[in-house]
Structures are given as C-alpha cells and as structure tokens.
Design an enzyme around this catalytic site. Structure first.
Site, mmCIF file in Angstrom:
data_model
loop_
_atom_site.group_PDB
_atom_site.id
_atom_site.type_symbol
_atom_site.label_atom_id
_atom_site.label_comp_id
_atom_site.label_asym_id
_atom_site.label_seq_id
_atom_site.Cartn_x
_atom_site.Cartn_y
_atom_site.Cartn_z
ATOM 1 C CG ASP A 316 -2.034 -0.793 0.953
ATOM 2 O OD1 ASP A 316 -2.557 -0.916 -0.025
ATOM 3 O OD2 ASP A 316 -2.598 -1.186 2.003
ATOM 4 C CB THR A 386 -16.742 22.280 6.955
ATOM 5 O OG1 THR A 386 -17.095 23.030 5.780
ATOM 6 C CG2 THR A 386 -16.702 22.788 8.218
ATOM 7 C CB ALA A 387 -16.906 17.473 3.881
ATOM 8 C CD GLN A 388 -20.797 20.285 4.043
ATOM 9 O OE1 GLN A 388 -20.398 20.605 5.079
ATOM 10 N NE2 GLN A 388 -21.213 19.298 4.076
ATOM 11 C CG ASP A 527 -6.917 -5.144 2.134
ATOM 12 O OD1 ASP A 527 -7.126 -4.513 1.016
ATOM 13 O OD2 ASP A 527 -6.583 -4.133 2.974
#
Lengths: 687, 565
Positions: A316, A386-388, A527
């Site tokens: 990974d 924030t995601a916004q 996985d």
C-alpha cells in the site's frame, strides 16, 4: 519509518532466549534424552539409522566385554554413535525450548479470564459470568474498561480503546469499534476505556493465540514441502550408503578379511548425512521462532517457506511507502507576491489547524523562512475545515486568512486568478502533489505544495528487492498521474492507481497466472479476498477478523513494511537448510580419506598412501572421523538456530558465495577437524 | 604424452562439437515433427500400424508404449537367436544360441547395452546379425532418443497434458536421424575398407603356406549404427580392435565421432526444445569437461607406463603399450576409451584388462557415474537431467527459494523418483558384484587373483547395469550365473531407471512454468556446470569409492610398491 538497511532486519520487541541460557539447556538436555525413543526418531530416517547402528555396536561391545575379547575400541565407537544421535535430538530440543519460551510469554497473556456472557443480544445489563474456556463461537460477551477480552472476536457494538501490549508488546492503546476495519479483538488484551460487546469467533483452544502457541512450541509442526523433499533425499542417500557399506563385506572378503561390524558401522554413520539430518527440524523450528520474535505470527511453516519464493510484493502506498500524511513541501507565490508573504499568511491560516498537514506547513515555514509561529493571538477566530467549504483559516479582526482547495479559495476572490498561478498549480498536480491556495482578505497570495513524502530508505530497499528478483507494486487510491509520480520517486516497479479491492485481486491473479508468487499486506475486510488469493498474505493485527482469517500471517505490530523482512526471513530459512545440506554432503570426501585406508590397510598396506591426513593409527583414524561427525552437529547448532548470514542480492551472487563457503568449506573443514581430533587422541594417549 | 597425440584428440573433439551444433537444430526439428522429407515413407507406417502421430500421450501411455515395443523386440530377437540354425542366411551353418546366452544377448541388444558373451564371427548367422542385432541397434537407440525427447518436452512449457507420441517419435528418430546417418557413415566405412558382404569367409594362404579362413560379413553398416546408436556390439568378437572393424586411424576417429555425436547433439537439442539454448550448452559443457579429463587421465596413466616394466629397463617413452591399438597409438586409444565408456557405447579398440590400474579405473568409474558423460543416445540426456534436478535441489535452496529447474519447481515427488532412479546403479552393480565375489560358481569365471580379479567382476556388472556393454576382459562371461544376473542388471539399468525418470517427466510437465527473475537459480552458466559436475561426482560416484579402493586403487598402490598378485 526507520531507515535500517535491508540487511539487518529490525529486532522485534521480543528477544531470543539466549543460546547459553542454563535453564533452557538443562531442559533441552532432558528432552534430548526423551527424544531417543525410536518411535519419535523414526520420523527422521538418517538419525534413526544412526540409532539402530548405535544399538548394534553397543550390543557387540557388550558381547566382546562379556567374552573377554578386546572391547574398548568398539565401546568408543558405540559411545560416539550414541552421542551423534543425542546431539541431533539435543539440537531439536534447544530449538523447541526457545519456541516454548515464546509460547509461554504468549500464554501468560491469557490467564484465567471470566467473561460476561450476555443473555440477550440487545441488553447489556443482563449478563452472567462464564469461564473464558467455556465460551462458544457466536457467544456475545460484554467487555468493559478494566476487563480482559476473553476470546478472539469481533466487536458487535460499541467502541473502546484496547491495550494490546500482551500480544504485540506495544503499550499505546488502540481503538476498536464495531463495523469498519478495526473491529477485531484478540483474547488476552485489555480494554482500557469504554465498553464493547464482542462476538466470539474462536472457541477456546483454537483461538489465534492457541494456534500460534502450538506452532512455536513445535507441537503441531507439520513438515514443510521443502523439508519433506529434503527428507526424501537424505533417506535416499542413506540407502545408497547402506548398500555401499553392506556390499563392502563381499568386496573386502574377496582378498582378505572383511572389516568388523563396528568399523563398517563407523563408515556408514560418517557417510550418511547425519549433520543435516540432525539439524533439519531445528532449522525449521528456529525459522518460525525468528518470525515470532519479529512479532509476526505465521499460521504454518509452509507460509514461511512461501515467503522466500515470493516474486511480487504488493505494498500500500500510504503508511507503507509514504508517510501516512502529506506534508508541505514548498510555497509558490502568485505573481507580484514574495514567497515570505505567502509563508506568513499560510502560517497564520494554519495556526488553528491541528491536522498533520497544518503542522507540516508551520514546520516548513520555520525551516525555510525562520517564521516561528506565536500562540493563537487573542481574539482570533479559527475557521475550521468542513467538507462543504473545503477550506480553513483564521479571522484576526478584519484580517481574514484562508487556505484550502484551489477552486474553493478561488471562489472567494474578487478578481480572477492570474494565468501564472494556474500553471504552477497544475505543475504541482502533475508531479503527484496536492496544491492548496492561500488568500488574504480576498487577495490571492499563492499556493502551498503538499506532497506525499516517501519514507527514508525505501528507494534503497526496492533496489535491493529488485536485485533479489522481486518486483514491488505500489497500490494506491490516487489517480494515475499522481500515482505514477510517486511510484517513480519511490522507485517501485509498477503501481495500481485508483485501486479497488477487485483490481487488487485481478492483479494478483494475473501475476500468478504468469507463474509468479505474490505477497501482500492488508487490514480491511475488503482486503480479505486479495489476502486469501495472495501466496503470502500478511494481515495487520489491528485489522478485521476477516482479514486476519484470510491471511496466512499476522503482524502484531501492524506495520505493512514488514512484508519485506518476512520475505527475507523466509529466504534465510531456505538458505540455511540448503547451506547445511551442501556442507553435510561435501564432508563425505574427507571421511573417505580418513576411514578407507584405515579399514583396508590390513589387506593392502599400500593403501596407506590414501591416508593423506597422516592419522596416527587405523583406530584413531576411524574414531576421529566418528567424533568429528558427532561434534560438527553441536558446532553447527548456533548456525542452525540463528540462520546463515543473508545479504540480499541476485541468485547468482548468493549461490557463488554460499557454494564457496558451505560447499568448498564443507569439503575442507573435516580434513582439518579430523586431523586435530586425531592429534588430540594421540595427546591424551587413547590412540 | 605427445603434442601430436593431443592434437589428434583436439581435432576429433572439435569435429564432434562442430557437427553437434547443426545436428542439434535438426534433432529439435525432427522432435517437433517439422522434418517431412520422407513423409511418403512415414505416413504408410502410421497408417499400417494405426498410429495417429498427433495424439499426445501422458507419461504413463508413453512409457507403456515404449515397454510394449521393447518387450516385442526382446521376444522376436530371442526367438531369432534360438532358431537361427533353421533359418536362412546362415552360410557358416551355426547352431541356434543356447537359452541362457540367448536371453543375455536379447536383453543386451534391447537395452542398448550390447554386452557380448559370444563372439560374433563364430556364433551369429548373417540373419541374426542383420535382422536381429542390427535391427535392435536401431530400435534400442530410437527408444532412448524418443524417451529423451519426451523428457525434454516436459520442461518446455507449463501445465502440459502430454509428452508427445511415442510411436511418432520412435518412427521419426529412426527414419530421419538414425537411418540417414548410418547410411552415410556405413558407406564411408565401406570406402575405408570395412567388409559389407553376404559371403561367409575369405580364404587366404599365409606366408608359411597354411590356409587361413578369414570371416567376413555385412559388417560396415552394422558398425555404423553400433557407434551412432552407442550400442557397441561388435560384428567381430575383437570389436573395433579387429582390423576389419577398425581398418585405419581415420576409421577409428570416425567411430569416436559417431559414438559421441548424438549424445552431445541431444544435450544441445534439449536447450532448443526448452527454448533456451544456453541450458543445453551448460549440460554439454559438463559432459565435455569429463570427457577431456577422463581422456587425459587414461592417456597420462598409460603413457606413464608400468613401474615394473620401467624398473626392468623398458624405454620409458613407450609407456604401457600392452593391449593398445598398436597401429594408431595411445592418444586415439585414450580418447576412444574415455568416449566409449562415458557414452555407454561399449565398443572397444583396446583391452582394458591390460591397462595400468589407473588407466582401467577411469572407464570403470565413468560407467559407474551413471553413463551421462555424455551417456548413451537419449539415456545420457535424461540421466543428466536427473542429476541436474538433484543439483538444483541440493544447492538451489541456497539462493533462498524453493528449487526450480527451468521454471519447474523441484519438489518431494521429483526427488523421490530421482532417488529411486539413482539407487538402481549402486544396487545392481554393488549388490551383484559383492554376491558374485563370494559365490564359488561366479568366482570360477574370474581369471586373476587379487584386486585385479575384483576389478574384472566389478566392471562386468558396472558395464551391464550402465548399459555400456564393454568388457574389461579376463572374465568368462558365458555361464548361466553371469548370463542371467548380467541380463537382470541390464534390464534394471535400462527400465528400472527410465520408468521413474518418465514419472518425473510426467510430474514436471504438469507443473506451471514459473517466470525467471534475478532471484531465480541460474542453470546456464559455468557456476551451475561446476556444481552439476560436483554433484555427479558426489551422488553418482562416492558410493563406489570403497569398492574401487579395493580394486584398481589397491592394485595401483601395490604396483607402485612393486607388488603383483
């Protein structure tokens, strides 16, 4: 990630029981005697043959003694034949003893636990005490702060921090919660805060820990495929030399006296591969033990062997190849702005940002521009991410500082961004980085380049793996462009971008179809299919139960980088086995030169010319060869347990070196050893 | 030793190598069915026998077909030998061959051994020679080569279902390889002066006026396949030392070439069949090194002379000429000896019994090493592959991977079968040898006392089990005990060896072919060749050291001390 060179795998938190630990040796000596039981030894054809021969010579010596014939020589041979067998069983006992020490440490973590068995799944208040040993798969138990997790299981409800030091040796507590990739708990670990309801997934005696204990103790150890093949080779060689020695009666009888049984027994035992025969199981147990000390538990010896065969490593990106978080790498000012202005604004905008990215911006500004950030100024208002909004910042009165995703920041601006800015932002993305825009009071100042930082030393490790013939493949959720840039920087051979679990699985299948063996590390439930498909699947201890069941190894430290060392341990195990086999077989040449002239010199005095070591007498020559043959087993026990030195490199270079050391060395060493023993026998007056 | 002698040796070896390269390419093409110039002959054979050459056979089918063909060959040859007295083409009027000798001879020619407990010119009718022995010379050689091709194919690709079609291989090898080569070589031999006639004898008047009867016969073409097929059974009892069977130095050199060319070419063909010519060159390198070393040892031992003769005042430059081909000298004798015993041919142009002890040890040891240097046609290659698998397994672990050869993992099943095969030679040679040295009926056959007598007996069983067929000499072999046990040793050496080898091929064929990488054990360079040479010496040779110490080595050191037996 530490930058330890590949050649020296990091030491785990467990340390090996010292070889010279007197208690361990005492116990091993007792076990060695117990293992003389022919029923046990019959699993090892070479040493079993030696024991049968030892019994025969002992009986002959006893008869000679009883009938008043000369007996000391026969008794001497018998003694050393018994010692040969004993040294072999001792080697195995020492290896098992060290494994047992590991197992005891693991076992102590369990103790006597009383579980709180829930009577109704939805009612935490209603439980009754039940001994951990009596829990069944599917039972729901409540584990609260201060309780020991009674069995392996999956968190069904709740969230708790768990101290897994008992299993991993790592004292920092980890979070375990229902759902997601951190839902597995191990029996014996301690819940430090909150509560969880655990669904038991392994009954007592078959838990993860139980299986590991059985494996390191050697109790349930199955011979691995290579070991079985080697056993057959050694048994075949034993039969061949049995034929050669038995027919000698006829050949020697043709013109003279056939040699005595004791002498023939000595010849047989020195010729059959007792060295590797005696050390074979010790090597296998020690290999397993090395892995455990490295805090990796394998579900079978077969998995350890497979690790040595791996051709492709799936790693990974995040956390394995790169540091877990991206870091600020540069400040790129907009036209007409100085770099320092961008840095100052970025520092202020990040004062309230506790994320690693935010910290790295402060660190970069300090390193590049000597800006030491003050405490959060009085009256400052932090604007959280924030995601916004996709940006964060700080309001210092009227002074409004913002940093964030480029389009989010550009949307705030009064004027459109200058063309030069666009170009530098695109450049960052192309190089695999992430650009953040910085603005002050609606004016664009520039950009911050966030980069994935490849861990120190990874490039060299991949280089070394390439030399070993192993391809490294980086797995990442990034887009192709970013992935390609990071892959190039890290020096991996290939990458899977925008990776999904299905893609990983497909990649592994494709590689296997080309005849390659694949290893991967993983922790999430998604996985699990890939872990199961991979030839070596290293699951993380912090991962889900599904992942742990699917893999054939579990890393207690949850460090996916360890996959590299696991491969090395697998290789070292195989190399040790091969090296000692080669050594053992090459030894035969010198033994012929010691014993053949000694046996035949009575019939053909001229054959004394073959006595190139100038050994004192026929008796001392034969005895010296037998003694050398026995002592070499003991002398090689430390090597068998430690494993031969392994420096990663191409197969051709490894072969050249090992052939030289163990092939040529095996050819020459016994000439020297037998001569020295002979001199010693003369010195003490036996010969 | 002389420079001239070494130049002769180098010249013959160079000729072998130069021709082996194109021949290897040709053999690989024949194996793939790409050579079709005799299709007009080939197709009717398939049609008549109901063979579908395209139908692949698994290892069991292939092996059973091979065993059936050889069993039929044995029965026909045995019947022919027993009945030759009442069959035509018997100008000398020989009787049928006695049962024990017929058994021994039939086994001997079917197994490509060509051990001869009889003297051809005084026992065999022309029909027996031509329709019996000559035919088996072709068929036993074709059997060996077909088996080697089948084993080679197992390494060529992953997950193979079959190893080819035995009948097709058998027919193609005979038709496209053995017949054309024999035809050309046979004609060359006729040109060099070997007889090829159905007339019985020539009569000559000697200088003293006496009448001498000189046996003739259809010799030249039989001698061609005798060498090309590494059979070794001479038309005449004296084999290549007979002036008709070895008329000139050139003929002797041609015979050496012929008994080496196919085994060497097969090693190279193996490389082509598996798609990596370097692999074949590594095997050839090991074979060549042993041939050169063995030649040098024989040459040096014989040129060094007999210490007793030297002490008596013999000219030291003469060396030990006893038993040598006096017309052509020591160098070609040494090369002939090393190649005929290294190649499981067994034709001889000298008497090993008369060699110095060390000179006699070399051919004996070469046979005991397993007849892989370069070994018989086909059998040399598959024997070498068994050693290669063992070498890869023993040392392959030292690179830290499960050993693999040409991408095929070497695991328990292959090792078990390889050890079974490797056990055959010591069991047959040492077992029968030791018993025969204690059994009065067998001991009576031995001519000499002391270690030399031991060598004579040891050599007989080595030669039989190794399917070599050469005789050391000094042993009266035509007795019921020796005819029977030597026959059994030949059968074991051929079939008890090849059945496990074919089982290995079956197991290898079914495995996936792993891709090579920098971590793969390299099997094409000098390092591997050296390793393989060492493994042959240790796994193939060490078990014979005690017996050799009591035979040639004891004799050597005793002789050096002036002692004879």
């Amino acid at each position: 990630m530490d930058a330890t060179p590949l050649a020296a795998p990091r030491r785990g938190t467990r340390t090996a029981a010292a070889l010279a630990d007197p208690a361990l040796l005492r116990r091993a000596a007792q076990d060695a005697l117990r293992k003389l039981n022919p029923r046990h030894l019959v699993r090892n054809p070479v040493i079993f043959t030696t024991e049968v021969v030892a019994i025969l010579v002992t009986l002959l010596a006893a008869r000679a003694f009883a009938t008043g014939q000369p007996w000391p020589f026969q008794a001497g041979i018998a003694l050393w034949l018994w010692l040969t067998v004993l040294f072999a069983t001792f080697a195995e006992a020492v290896a098992e003893g060290r494994g047992r020490a590991q197992a005891d440490a693991l076992r102590r973590t369990r103790g006597e636990t009383v579980a709180k068995l829930l009577l109704r799944p939805d009612d935490r208040a209603l439980w009754q005490p039940r001994a951990a040993a009596e829990l069944r798969v599917g039972d729901l138990v409540l584990v609260e702060a201060g309780d020991i997790v009674p069995a392996d299981g999956e968190v069904a409800q709740g969230i708790a921090s768990v101290n897994e030091a008992a299993v991993t040796g790592e004292s920092a507590a980890v979070i375990r919660e229902s759902g997601g990739d951190r839902s597995a708990v191990t029996g014996g670990t301690l819940v430090v805060s909150d509560w969880i309801v655990v669904r038991v997934t392994a009954a007592a005696g078959s838990s993860f820990l139980d299986r590991m204990i059985a494996l390191v103790e050697g109790a349930s150890r199955q011979k691995t495929p290579n070991e079985i093949a080697l056993d057959i080779l050694l048994a075949g060689m034993t039969i061949i030399f049995l034929i050669a020695v038995a027919t000698l009666v006829g050949f020697a009888g043709w013109n003279g006296q056939a040699p005595s049984v004791a002498v023939l027994a000595a010849l047989l035992v020195t010729l059959i591969p007792t060295t590797i025969g005696g050390l074979l199981s010790a090597i296998g147990i020690a290999g397993m033990d090395r892995l455990v000390r490295f805090n990796v538990l394998a579900t079978s010896g077969r998995a350890v062997e497979a690790a040595g065969d791996v051709d492709v490593l799936l790693l990974d990106k995040t956390g394995t190849i790169t540091l877990g978080n991206r870091q600020a790498a540069a400040f790129l000012p907009a036209p007409g702005v100085s770099e320092r202005e961008v840095a100052e604004a970025a520092v202020l905008a990040s004062l309230g940002d506790e994320t690693p990215e935010g910290r790295s911006i402060l660190a970069l500004a300090r390193d590049r521009h000597g800006i030491v950030p003050a405490e959060l100024p009085h009256g400052a208002v932090v604007v959280p991410f924030t995601a916004q909004t996709r940006l964060s910042g700080l309001d210092l009165g009227a002074d409004k500082l913002r940093k964030g995703a480029v389009d989010a920041v550009l949307a705030l601006l009064a004027a459109p961004a200058p063309a030069g800015f666009r170009a530098s932002v695109d450049g960052i993305a192309r190089a695999g980085g992430t650009p953040l825009a910085v603005a002050r009071n609606g004016v664009l100042l520039g950009a911050i380049e966030l980069k994935d930082i490849v861990k120190d030393g990874m490039h060299a490790r991949f280089e070394a793996l390439r030399a070993m013939g192993i391809r490294t493949v980086m797995v990442t959720g990034d887009n192709r462009l970013t992935a390609a840039a990071i892959a190039a920087e890290a020096g991996v051979d290939d990458f899977i971008a925008e990776a999904t679990p299905e893609q990983k699985l497909a990649y592994i299948r494709a590689a296997q179809a080309e005849g390659r063996l694949v290893a991967m590390a993983g922790d999430g439930t998604n996985d699990a299919p890939a872990l199961a498909q991979a030839d070596v699947g290293l699951a993380m201890q912090t991962g889900t139960q599904a992942a742990r069941e699917a893999g054939n190894m579990v890393d207690l430290d949850s460090d996916p980088t360890k996959l590299i060392e696991v491969v090395e341990i697998g290789k070292q195990l195989l190399i040790t086995r091969g090296a000692l086999t080669t050594f053992s077989i090459a030894n035969d040449v010198a033994k012929y030169f010691a014993i053949l002239p000694a046996i035949f010199v009575a019939s053909y005095p001229e054959l004394g010319a073959l006595n190139v070591m100038a050994l004192a007498s026929p008796e001392s020559a034969i005895l010296s060869a037998v003694i050398f043959n026995a002592l070499i087993i003991v002398a090689l026990v430390p090597l068998a347990l430690r494993g031969v030195r392994y420096a990663p490199g191409g197969a051709a270079a490894l072969l050249r070196r090992n052939l030289l050391v163990y092939g040529l060395g095996g050819l020459l060493a016994p000439f020297l050893g037998i001569k020295l023993i002979d001199l010693f026998l003369v010195l003490i007056g036996i010969a | 030793m002389t420079w001239n002698g070494w130049a002769q040796i180098a010249l013959v070896l160079a000729a072998i190598l130069a021709t082996a390269i194109p021949l290897a390419r040709y053999i690989a093409a024949v194996a793939a069915g790409r050579v079709r110039f005799l299709a007009a002959l080939e197709r009717p054979i398939y049609a008549a026998c109901g063979i579908d050459p395209a139908r692949g056979m698994g290892w069991r089918g292939y092996t059973l077909a091979m065993l059936a063909a050889n069993a039929a060959g044995f029965v026909l040859l045995y019947a022919l030998l027993r009945l030759q007295g009442v069959l035509p083409l018997n100008p000398q009027g020989f009787d049928g061959i006695a049962p024990w000798l017929a058994f021994n001879t039939a086994v001997s020619f079917v197994t490509n051994t060509d051990w001869q407990a009889y003297s051809g010119e005084s026992a065999m009718s022309n029909l027996s020679q031509m329709a019996g022995l000559s035919v088996q010379n072709f068929l036993s050689a074709a059997t060996g080569i077909a088996l080697a091709l089948a084993v080679s194919r197992a390494f060529a690709a992953g997950k193979l279902q079959d190893l080819g079609n035995f009948w097709a291989d058998f027919v193609r090898v005979t038709l496209y390889l053995l017949l054309p080569l024999s035809l050309v070589l046979g004609l060359a031999f006729v040109a060099m002066g070997m007889p090829q006639t159905l007339a019985a004898n020539a009569e000559a008047t000697t200088l003293e006026g006496a009448t001498q009867v000189i046996p003739l016969g259809p010799a030249a073409f039989q001698i061609a396949i005798k060498h090309l097929g590494t059979n070794g059974g001479g038309f005449f009892g004296a084999n290549s030392a007979h002036p008709f069977e070895g008329p000139s130095a050139l003929a002797t050199a041609a015979q050496i070439w012929a008994q080496q060319i196919i085994p060497f070419a097969l090693a190279l063909a193996f490389g082509r069949i598996v798609g990596d010519p370097r692999q074949g060159r590594a095997l050839l390198g090991v074979m060549l090194v042993y041939v050169v070393a063995a030649t040098a040892l024989v040459y040096a031992a014989e040129a060094g002379g007999n210490p007793l003769h030297l002490a008596a005042g013999l000219d030291p430059t003469l060396g030990n000429m006893e038993g040598k081909e006096v017309r052509f000298g020591m160098a070609l004798t040494a090369l002939f000896t090393a190649t005929t015993t290294g190649a499981s041919c067994g034709a001889v142009n000298a008497m090993f019994d008369s060699f110095t002890p060390l000179g006699g040890l070399v051919p004996l040891f070469l046979i005991q090493l397993g007849e892989v240097l370069p070994g018989g046609v086909g059998s040399g290659l598959y024997g070498m592959l068994v050693f290669a698998l063992l070498a890869v397994f023993i040392a392959g672990l030292m690179v830290g991977r499960t050993p693999e050869y040409l991408g095929k993992k070497v695991q328990a099943r292959e090792i078990k079968l390889a050890m079974l095969a490797v056990l055959v030679l010591p069991a047959a040679i040492l077992g029968f040898g030791a018993v025969s040295l204690a059994l009065p009926a067998a001991v009576a056959s031995i001519q000499d006392a002391g270690p030399h007598g031991l060598s004579e007996m040891l050599y007989a069983y080595s030669s039989a089990a190794g399917n070599n067929g050469s005789a050391f000499g000094g042993l009266t072999a035509d007795t019921p005990w020796l005819n029977t046990t030597l026959g059994i040793a030949m059968l074991l050496g051929r079939f008890a060896y090849v059945v496990p080898v074919m089982a290995i091929a079956g197991s290898i064929a079914a495995k996936p072919k792993l891709a090579a990488s920098a971590g793969t054990f390299p099997t094409h360079g000098p390092l591997f060749a050296g390793l393989l040479a060492g493994v042959i010496l240790i796994l193939g040779g060490l078990q014979f050291m005690p017996a050799l110490a009591l035979g040639p080595l004891a004799e050597h050191f005793a002789l050096a001390a002036g002692k004879i037996f």
